[in-house]
Design an enzyme around this catalytic site. Sequence first.
Site, PDB file in Angstrom:
ATOM      1  N   CYS A   1       2.824   8.507   1.763  1.00 32.94           N
ATOM      2  CA  CYS A   1       3.076   7.610   2.890  1.00 32.94           C
ATOM      3  C   CYS A   1       3.479   6.263   2.303  1.00 32.94           C
ATOM      4  O   CYS A   1       2.670   5.594   1.656  1.00 32.94           O
ATOM      5  CB  CYS A   1       1.826   7.484   3.751  1.00 32.94           C
ATOM      6  SG  CYS A   1       2.047   6.408   5.192  1.00 32.94           S
TER       7      CYS A   1
ATOM      8  N   CYS B   1       4.038  -6.848   8.020  1.00 36.50           N
ATOM      9  CA  CYS B   1       4.888  -6.449   9.152  1.00 36.50           C
ATOM     10  C   CYS B   1       4.988  -7.578  10.158  1.00 36.50           C
ATOM     11  O   CYS B   1       3.964  -8.176  10.530  1.00 36.50           O
ATOM     12  CB  CYS B   1       4.317  -5.199   9.829  1.00 36.50           C
ATOM     13  SG  CYS B   1       5.354  -4.577  11.165  1.00 36.50           S
TER      14      CYS B   1
ATOM     15  N   CYS C   1      -3.216  -2.951  14.882  1.00 34.42           N
ATOM     16  CA  CYS C   1      -2.693  -2.656  13.550  1.00 34.42           C
ATOM     17  C   CYS C   1      -3.290  -3.570  12.485  1.00 34.42           C
ATOM     18  O   CYS C   1      -3.245  -4.793  12.605  1.00 34.42           O
ATOM     19  CB  CYS C   1      -1.176  -2.816  13.568  1.00 34.42           C
ATOM     20  SG  CYS C   1      -0.407  -2.694  11.959  1.00 34.42           S
TER      21      CYS C   1
ATOM     22  N   GLU D   1       0.817  -1.203   0.000  1.00 37.61           N
ATOM     23  CA  GLU D   1       0.000   0.000   0.000  1.00 37.61           C
ATOM     24  C   GLU D   1       0.856   1.260   0.000  1.00 37.61           C
ATOM     25  O   GLU D   1       1.913   1.304   0.615  1.00 37.61           O
ATOM     26  CB  GLU D   1      -0.879   0.046   1.259  1.00 37.61           C
ATOM     27  CG  GLU D   1      -1.996  -0.957   1.284  1.00 37.61           C
ATOM     28  CD  GLU D   1      -2.866  -0.797   2.512  1.00 37.61           C
ATOM     29  OE1 GLU D   1      -3.840  -1.542   2.626  1.00 37.61           O
ATOM     30  OE2 GLU D   1      -2.561   0.069   3.363  1.00 37.61           O
TER      31      GLU D   1
ATOM     32  N   CYS E   1      -3.638   1.688   7.881  1.00 32.60           N
ATOM     33  CA  CYS E   1      -2.607   1.030   7.093  1.00 32.60           C
ATOM     34  C   CYS E   1      -2.803  -0.481   7.087  1.00 32.60           C
ATOM     35  O   CYS E   1      -2.903  -1.116   8.119  1.00 32.60           O
ATOM     36  CB  CYS E   1      -1.233   1.375   7.653  1.00 32.60           C
ATOM     37  SG  CYS E   1       0.090   0.819   6.608  1.00 32.60           S
TER      38      CYS E   1
ATOM     39  N   CYS F   1       1.351  -4.935  16.097  1.00 30.68           N
ATOM     40  CA  CYS F   1       0.679  -4.254  17.200  1.00 30.68           C
ATOM     41  C   CYS F   1      -0.758  -4.748  17.251  1.00 30.68           C
ATOM     42  O   CYS F   1      -1.354  -5.059  16.228  1.00 30.68           O
ATOM     43  CB  CYS F   1       0.698  -2.745  17.001  1.00 30.68           C
ATOM     44  SG  CYS F   1       2.316  -1.984  17.166  1.00 30.68           S
TER      45      CYS F   1
END
Length: 399
Positions: free
Chosen positions: A146, A153, A160, A128, A374, A157
């Site tokens: 961004c 990832c 997230c 993205e 995100c 988190c």
Amino acid sequence: MATLQHVCSAPLARALRSRAASLAPSSPPARLPQPDSSRVLLGLSEPELRQLALDFGQQSYRGKQLHHLLYKTKAKEIPDFSHLPQAFRNGLREAGWRVGRSPVHRAVSAADGTVKILIKLEDNRLIETVGIPVEEDKGSFRLTACVSSQVGCPLRCSFCATGKGGYSRNLKRHEIVEQVLAIEELFRHRVTNVVFMGMGEPMLNLKSVLEAHRCLNKDVQIGQRMMTISTVGVPNTIKLLASHKLQSTLAVSIHAPNQELRQMFVPSAKSYPLDALMDDCKDYFLQTGRRVTFEYTLLAGLNDRIEHAVELAEMLHSCGRGYHVNLIPFNPIEGSEYRRPYKKAVLAFAAALESKKITVSVRQTRGLDASAACGQLRNNFQKSPLLESAAAEPQPLPI
């Protein structure tokens, strides 16, 4: 886009092992033969391109032309290099060189002008990128890109969206740079600011991030002060980043004023305690003279009370000066137990920090109607590599 919903979830040690594994040679799937990643033109500097021209028996100025084609004209394929001799173009192709641009698989736009795109990489993975346009008071136009640093990832988190989609690999230098060029093409406007706050933890891919940072600064011509590198905190990497003496902003995703609360949201905090992280941030300021920004995602009823703000202010004051807090109201994501706080709670938290002489800002939420958090859009389309052909590239958006 909730830029800070981009890092975290597995223990940090596991993420570091993943990082090491990604550097080891591996055999790509037979159905997806990988091009030679060392022969990618995008990301090379003008001196490197001049030398490449010489290596092919061309005059040095052909390298300068090549540089212009890559970063100004934004040519995507070697046959598009119409200004270069046919022999040079043929030689590049026969030697296995390629530009390194990827197709835009999907683009969605929000009512406020924010655009999120999915870029389909050579191994059919999706990443993205978000373009955030802002009309300044004096009529000037700011366009922030961004960008992602990883496919997914490994440091998930709990709030997230990216972490929920899993982790595949680090991005290469050109895969980071091309995100900025794609945003420029869609908006038909120069990107003025870059934030490394998309998918992934930049500090777990610091080599490629620094290479892309250099390219964006020197070749794409975006000032260092117009770029921000974000991290949830990876041991030793803040010190390493400080040694490069960049003029860019370091943004640290903190999300809580104490260790106990932070490790509820950020599992990797167990391996990198808050005290150690704050010591590294203090040293970063002393070494670079650059103010550190602390990103704090506000989660309703969990870390958004006045006592949390007071505790955060006390912790920052104990670490000296040179800090700024950026408050980010949580961007809702499907299936999450977390809630976005009411505006009243956000303003009260900010006022409490200001009363303690802490510089604070509240991030304007952008693109809530475009899967702004995100990882959300990517999760809608991909859990594994795509098998279908890429969608037609979207047309540039009017501004």
